[in-house]
Motif scaffolding. Structure first.
Motif, PDB file in Angstrom:
ATOM      1  N   ASP A  35       0.861  -1.167   0.000  1.00  6.92           N
ATOM      2  CA  ASP A  35       0.000   0.000   0.000  1.00  6.92           C
ATOM      3  C   ASP A  35       0.905   1.227   0.000  1.00  6.92           C
ATOM      4  O   ASP A  35       1.032   1.936   0.996  1.00  6.92           O
ATOM      5  CB  ASP A  35      -0.879  -0.055   1.265  1.00  6.92           C
ATOM      6  CG  ASP A  35      -2.041   0.909   1.149  1.00  6.92           C
ATOM      7  OD1 ASP A  35      -2.303   1.387   0.030  1.00  6.92           O
ATOM      8  OD2 ASP A  35      -2.674   1.169   2.190  1.00  6.92           O
ATOM      9  N   PHE A  36       1.549   1.462  -1.131  1.00  2.00           N
ATOM     10  CA  PHE A  36       2.587   2.492  -1.179  1.00  2.00           C
ATOM     11  C   PHE A  36       2.003   3.902  -1.175  1.00  2.00           C
ATOM     12  O   PHE A  36       0.867   4.114  -1.584  1.00  2.00           O
ATOM     13  CB  PHE A  36       3.487   2.288  -2.407  1.00  2.00           C
ATOM     14  CG  PHE A  36       2.761   2.128  -3.711  1.00  2.00           C
ATOM     15  CD1 PHE A  36       2.208   3.217  -4.352  1.00  2.00           C
ATOM     16  CD2 PHE A  36       2.635   0.878  -4.308  1.00  2.00           C
ATOM     17  CE1 PHE A  36       1.544   3.081  -5.557  1.00  2.00           C
ATOM     18  CE2 PHE A  36       1.970   0.724  -5.514  1.00  2.00           C
ATOM     19  CZ  PHE A  36       1.420   1.827  -6.145  1.00  2.00           C
ATOM     20  N   ALA A  37       2.830   4.849  -0.708  1.00  3.70           N
ATOM     21  CA  ALA A  37       2.426   6.261  -0.768  1.00  3.70           C
ATOM     22  C   ALA A  37       2.578   6.756  -2.198  1.00  3.70           C
ATOM     23  O   ALA A  37       1.747   7.492  -2.704  1.00  3.70           O
ATOM     24  CB  ALA A  37       3.288   7.085   0.181  1.00  3.70           C
ATOM     25  N   ASP A  54       3.594   8.061 -11.826  1.00  4.74           N
ATOM     26  CA  ASP A  54       2.165   7.741 -11.695  1.00  4.74           C
ATOM     27  C   ASP A  54       1.786   6.763 -12.789  1.00  4.74           C
ATOM     28  O   ASP A  54       2.081   7.016 -13.963  1.00  4.74           O
ATOM     29  CB  ASP A  54       1.312   9.008 -11.875  1.00  4.74           C
ATOM     30  CG  ASP A  54       1.622  10.022 -10.800  1.00  4.74           C
ATOM     31  OD1 ASP A  54       1.621   9.637  -9.623  1.00  4.74           O
ATOM     32  OD2 ASP A  54       1.902  11.195 -11.144  1.00  4.74           O
ATOM     33  N   HIS A  55       1.132   5.691 -12.378  1.00  7.63           N
ATOM     34  CA  HIS A  55       0.654   4.708 -13.351  1.00  7.63           C
ATOM     35  C   HIS A  55      -0.857   4.791 -13.466  1.00  7.63           C
ATOM     36  O   HIS A  55      -1.542   5.112 -12.494  1.00  7.63           O
ATOM     37  CB  HIS A  55       1.036   3.291 -12.908  1.00  7.63           C
ATOM     38  CG  HIS A  55       2.513   3.051 -12.924  1.00  7.63           C
ATOM     39  ND1 HIS A  55       3.351   3.451 -11.895  1.00  7.63           N
ATOM     40  CD2 HIS A  55       3.314   2.466 -13.842  1.00  7.63           C
ATOM     41  CE1 HIS A  55       4.593   3.125 -12.187  1.00  7.63           C
ATOM     42  NE2 HIS A  55       4.599   2.519 -13.365  1.00  7.63           N
ATOM     43  N   ARG A  56      -1.366   4.504 -14.658  1.00  6.88           N
ATOM     44  CA  ARG A  56      -2.801   4.342 -14.834  1.00  6.88           C
ATOM     45  C   ARG A  56      -2.994   3.041 -15.585  1.00  6.88           C
ATOM     46  O   ARG A  56      -2.326   2.824 -16.605  1.00  6.88           O
ATOM     47  CB  ARG A  56      -3.374   5.523 -15.619  1.00  6.88           C
ATOM     48  CG  ARG A  56      -4.851   5.755 -15.282  1.00  6.88           C
ATOM     49  CD  ARG A  56      -5.410   6.981 -15.972  1.00  6.88           C
ATOM     50  NE  ARG A  56      -4.768   8.235 -15.577  1.00  6.88           N
ATOM     51  CZ  ARG A  56      -4.849   9.347 -16.313  1.00  6.88           C
ATOM     52  NH1 ARG A  56      -5.502   9.355 -17.451  1.00  6.88           N
ATOM     53  NH2 ARG A  56      -4.263  10.452 -15.906  1.00  6.88           N
ATOM     54  N   VAL A  70      15.836   1.077 -11.558  1.00 11.20           N
ATOM     55  CA  VAL A  70      15.291   0.318 -10.435  1.00 11.20           C
ATOM     56  C   VAL A  70      13.976   0.977 -10.043  1.00 11.20           C
ATOM     57  O   VAL A  70      13.950   2.159  -9.698  1.00 11.20           O
ATOM     58  CB  VAL A  70      16.267   0.288  -9.233  1.00 11.20           C
ATOM     59  CG1 VAL A  70      15.693  -0.559  -8.104  1.00 11.20           C
ATOM     60  CG2 VAL A  70      17.629  -0.233  -9.654  1.00 11.20           C
ATOM     61  N   GLU A  71      12.892   0.217 -10.148  1.00  9.38           N
ATOM     62  CA  GLU A  71      11.564   0.728  -9.799  1.00  9.38           C
ATOM     63  C   GLU A  71      11.331   0.507  -8.307  1.00  9.38           C
ATOM     64  O   GLU A  71      11.601  -0.578  -7.790  1.00  9.38           O
ATOM     65  CB  GLU A  71      10.486   0.014 -10.604  1.00  9.38           C
ATOM     66  CG  GLU A  71      10.571   0.270 -12.095  1.00  9.38           C
ATOM     67  CD  GLU A  71       9.515  -0.492 -12.881  1.00  9.38           C
ATOM     68  OE1 GLU A  71       8.435  -0.776 -12.334  1.00  9.38           O
ATOM     69  OE2 GLU A  71       9.783  -0.820 -14.038  1.00  9.38           O
ATOM     70  N   LEU A  72      10.822   1.541  -7.654  1.00 12.72           N
ATOM     71  CA  LEU A  72      10.677   1.504  -6.198  1.00 12.72           C
ATOM     72  C   LEU A  72       9.249   1.795  -5.747  1.00 12.72           C
ATOM     73  O   LEU A  72       8.553   2.600  -6.372  1.00 12.72           O
ATOM     74  CB  LEU A  72      11.582   2.572  -5.567  1.00 12.72           C
ATOM     75  CG  LEU A  72      13.073   2.503  -5.875  1.00 12.72           C
ATOM     76  CD1 LEU A  72      13.749   3.803  -5.452  1.00 12.72           C
ATOM     77  CD2 LEU A  72      13.720   1.310  -5.159  1.00 12.72           C
TER      78      LEU A  72
HETATM   79  P1  AMP Z   1       5.364  -4.587 -12.396  1.00  7.58           P
HETATM   80  O1  AMP Z   1       4.982  -5.227 -13.693  1.00  7.58           O
HETATM   81  O2  AMP Z   1       5.784  -5.551 -11.355  1.00  7.58           O
HETATM   82  O3  AMP Z   1       6.326  -3.453 -12.583  1.00  7.58           O
HETATM   83  O4  AMP Z   1       4.025  -3.900 -11.839  1.00  7.58           O
HETATM   84  C1  AMP Z   1       3.369  -2.875 -12.546  1.00  7.58           C
HETATM   85  C2  AMP Z   1       2.656  -1.967 -11.570  1.00  7.58           C
HETATM   86  O5  AMP Z   1       1.694  -2.724 -10.807  1.00  7.58           O
HETATM   87  C3  AMP Z   1       3.583  -1.351 -10.523  1.00  7.58           C
HETATM   88  O6  AMP Z   1       4.232  -0.222 -11.020  1.00  7.58           O
HETATM   89  C4  AMP Z   1       2.574  -1.061  -9.414  1.00  7.58           C
HETATM   90  O7  AMP Z   1       1.838   0.092  -9.715  1.00  7.58           O
HETATM   91  C5  AMP Z   1       1.663  -2.268  -9.467  1.00  7.58           C
HETATM   92  N1  AMP Z   1       2.164  -3.319  -8.541  1.00  7.58           N
HETATM   93  C6  AMP Z   1       3.006  -4.327  -8.850  1.00  7.58           C
HETATM   94  N2  AMP Z   1       3.293  -5.090  -7.766  1.00  7.58           N
HETATM   95  C7  AMP Z   1       2.632  -4.555  -6.718  1.00  7.58           C
HETATM   96  C8  AMP Z   1       2.556  -4.854  -5.331  1.00  7.58           C
HETATM   97  N3  AMP Z   1       3.195  -5.895  -4.781  1.00  7.58           N
HETATM   98  N4  AMP Z   1       1.790  -4.045  -4.558  1.00  7.58           N
HETATM   99  C9  AMP Z   1       1.126  -2.998  -5.083  1.00  7.58           C
HETATM  100  N5  AMP Z   1       1.159  -2.663  -6.381  1.00  7.58           N
HETATM  101  C10 AMP Z   1       1.905  -3.416  -7.211  1.00  7.58           C
END
Ligand code: AMP
Length: 362
Positions: free
Chosen positions: A193-195, A219-221, A261-263
């Motif tokens: 539940d990220f900020a 920001d993702h949509r 690196v995605e955080l």
């Molecule tokens: P990924 O393909 O793993 O980069 O995931 C794409 C997007 O899904 C991420 O940028 C987040 O917005 C969301 N997401 C992925 N994994 C999680 C997680 N464990 N908890 C919450 N959101 C997630």
């Protein structure tokens, strides 16, 4: 297998950088190479690859075509890629003939989510809790081990932009969702539940030098990157921590080139590593307009064996993606102002990245 070729001297101007992949990232890499007096040779299995429009040489062939790969290797002084899912055999064939960076182990680590997360947590870095899942029963029990609540079931391979993911809220749901993946190896991860989300774009040179850009907030949509903003809401301390995370990963992989690196940033201020992209990244596109040396120029410098350039940012920036149908009314886009980049894709498809606009505040 023959040993991986190493660069014995920097590629001089006029030399050729081979790029596997012909999407928008390959296109922007090719343009950055041209700016530095280097030639880009694009290898793509897509006939209408956007990067073919801007490169010095091109090969249209399957990534499994050994003869085409050998000929490509002979034509290049160094080879890199714009996507991480380069087949292991392809990377092995090329790296026996020509220096390939990022190195094949970096690519294979980033190709498999379980391997990647295990690698990251073995470095002492934080990630969401995760478990491998190979059956419906395992999916249910893993959900319980992670403590219930919410979790994300993800394919271990070939997932991007949220493809190959399902959010589950009970052990039964986890087991049912498993069945929808047709037996593919999966991973169950605690829902964070990220900020907000952030990323670090960093580079490591052949000499081991390290440089990182100011980390953007993303920001993702619908799981697709919508907007990247710099500066982010990260504190000065978190910015340093984010850069150190990228440095730790790059050094452990003996990485050469740009990586992202995605955080996830939690409300408590913790930084969790979500994913490593062993390449230039969408969240770094603003560097073209806001930095002396863009992520693309930086990557070309690194893989050519040149010294890294400055990552200094001269402006604040907001980068917005142009996705799918948004590209239809190009006249309205042209009229919007900002720094417009269109990728030359012949066909609009839902969710397809067609271009981006960067807004600068000096
Ligand atoms: P990924 O393909 O793993 O980069 O995931 C794409 C997007 O899904 C991420 O940028 C987040 O917005 C969301 N997401 C992925 N994994 C999680 C997680 N464990 N908890 C919450 N959101 C997630």
């Amino acid at each position: 297998m023959s040993e991986a070729k190493q660069l014995s001297a920097p590629v001089p101007p006029g030399g050729t950088i081979g790029i596997l992949g012909g999407g928008q990232l390959g296109r922007m890499l090719a343009m950055a190479a041209a700016r530095l007096g280097l030639k880009a040779h694009i290898f793509s299995d897509e006939k209408e690859a956007p990067a073919f429009q801007v490169c010095a040489a091109q090969t249209y062939a399957s990534y499994r075509n050994t003869e085409a790969l050998k000929e490509f290797a002979r034509a290049c002084d160094a080879v890199t890629c714009e996507f991480e899912n380069v087949p292991a055999d392809t990377a092995a064939i090329l790296s026996g003939l020509v220096p390939v960076n990022p190195n094949p182990p970096s690519l294979s680590t980033a190709q498999e989510r379980f391997e990647e997360k295990t690698f990251v947590s073995n470095l002492g870095l934080n990630t969401a809790a995760f478990l491998p899942v190979n059956s419906a029963a395992e999916a249910g029990s893993a959900f319980k081990v992670l403590g219930g609540g919410r979790a994300v079931l993800k394919t271990r391979r070939l997932g991007y932009d949220g493809k190959g993911q399902a959010i589950v809220e009970s052990a039964d749901e986890a087991a049912t969702a498993f069945e929808n993946f047709n037996g593919a190896p999966l991973l169950l991860e605690s829902f964070v539940d990220f900020a907000f989300e952030a990323s670090v774009i960093a580079a490591r040179g052949i000499d081991g030098a390290f440089a990182a850009y100011d980390p953007p907030e993303n920001d993702h949509r619908a799981h697709i990157l919508r907007r990247s903003t710099v500066p982010s809401r990260l504190t000065a301390l978190q910015v340093e921590q984010a850069k150190e995370i990228a440095r730790t990963i790059a050094e452990a992989l003996d990485y050469v080139g740009v990586l992202c690196v995605e955080l996830f940033v939690t409300a408590g201020g913790k930084l969790l590593v979500n994913e490593i992209a062993p390449r230039v990244h969408n969240s770094g596109h603003w560097t073209i307009d806001a930095c002396a040396v863009s992520q693309f120029g930086q990557h070309i410098r690194a893989v050519a064996g040149w010294p890294l350039g400055s990552t200094e940012r001269h402006s604040d920036a907001v980068m917005e993606n142009i996705i799918g149908e948004e590209a239809r009314d190009w006249q309205a886009l042209v009229a919007r102002g900002g720094s417009l980049h269109l990728y030359g894709k012949s066909e609009i498809r839902p969710g397809r990245k067609m271009g981006h606009i960067t807004w600068l505040t000096p």
